[in-house]
Design an enzyme around this catalytic site. Structure first.
Site, PDB file in Angstrom:
ATOM      1  N   GLY A  55       0.780  -1.232   0.000  1.00  0.00           N
ATOM      2  CA  GLY A  55       0.000   0.000   0.000  1.00  0.00           C
ATOM      3  C   GLY A  55       0.811   1.281   0.000  1.00  0.00           C
ATOM      4  O   GLY A  55       0.272   2.352   0.253  1.00  0.00           O
ATOM      5  N   CYS A  56       2.111   1.201  -0.282  1.00  0.00           N
ATOM      6  CA  CYS A  56       2.949   2.401  -0.354  1.00  0.00           C
ATOM      7  C   CYS A  56       3.252   2.708  -1.816  1.00  0.00           C
ATOM      8  O   CYS A  56       3.529   1.797  -2.593  1.00  0.00           O
ATOM      9  CB  CYS A  56       4.261   2.205   0.399  1.00  0.00           C
ATOM     10  SG  CYS A  56       4.100   2.318   2.175  1.00  0.00           S
ATOM     11  N   VAL A  57       3.200   3.983  -2.165  1.00  0.00           N
ATOM     12  CA  VAL A  57       3.550   4.406  -3.513  1.00  0.00           C
ATOM     13  C   VAL A  57       5.044   4.150  -3.735  1.00  0.00           C
ATOM     14  O   VAL A  57       5.461   3.685  -4.778  1.00  0.00           O
ATOM     15  CB  VAL A  57       3.206   5.901  -3.719  1.00  0.00           C
ATOM     16  CG1 VAL A  57       3.662   6.382  -5.082  1.00  0.00           C
ATOM     17  CG2 VAL A  57       1.707   6.115  -3.553  1.00  0.00           C
ATOM     18  N   SER A  58       5.860   4.433  -2.722  1.00  0.00           N
ATOM     19  CA  SER A  58       7.306   4.190  -2.777  1.00  0.00           C
ATOM     20  C   SER A  58       7.591   2.719  -2.505  1.00  0.00           C
ATOM     21  O   SER A  58       6.754   2.003  -1.973  1.00  0.00           O
ATOM     22  CB  SER A  58       8.025   5.017  -1.701  1.00  0.00           C
ATOM     23  OG  SER A  58       7.655   6.356  -1.774  1.00  0.00           O
TER      24      SER A  58
END
Length: 151
Positions: A55-58
């Site tokens: 769930g992290c963009v990075s």
């Protein structure tokens, strides 16, 4: 465990106090980047799917091991600010027991003032990193302890 500063573990309380003193959002970002720079080198071999924060963009990776009954985290991110969030959490949570970690709630981020400076995707990333660290803390605990993560 609610996150009034008095109820936070000492390292986390110290971090919250540091951020509270930095009233300028630019100063908070500089401080966050500083936490990221303090992270130990993350082994390439640990950049595995099971260590990736969902769930992290990075790209964010976290590992946890148990040393003398205390959890020791390592982490990394390809984004400077997200790496700072990882560094902040590692510095604040390292050396705690699994039980202490799962009793925490992520609302201490409000105390730092960072929540107003973070974009919605970074704030969501912070929450996902925190929850992943709680999960990893539980996973490295011997199976005899029945701990549950607080929501």
């Amino acid at each position: 465990m609610s996150s009034s500063i008095d109820s936070l573990p000492p390292n986390l309380a110290k971090i919250v106090q540091r951020f509270k003193r930095a009233t300028d959002p630019k100063r908070r970002y500089e401080q966050l980047i500083w936490y990221g720079q303090r992270l130990k080198e993350f082994p390439e071999a640990d950049k595995q799917p099971e260590n990736k924060v969902p769930g992290c963009v990075s790209q964010v990776y976290v590992t946890a091991i148990l040393e003398d009954g205390k959890v020791v985290f390592q982490g990394d991110s390809d984004s400077q600010l997200t790496k700072g969030l990882v560094g902040l959490l590692i510095e604040g949570l390292n050396g705690l027991t699994s039980h202490e970690i799962v009793q925490l709630t992520p609302d201490f981020i409000q105390e730092t003032g960072l929540n107003v400076s973070l974009t919605p995707s970074r704030a969501n990333g912070f929450y996902n990193i925190f929850k992943t660290m709680q999960k990893k803390a539980l996973e490295c605990q011997p199976p005899t302890d029945e701990l549950k993560i607080k929501n």
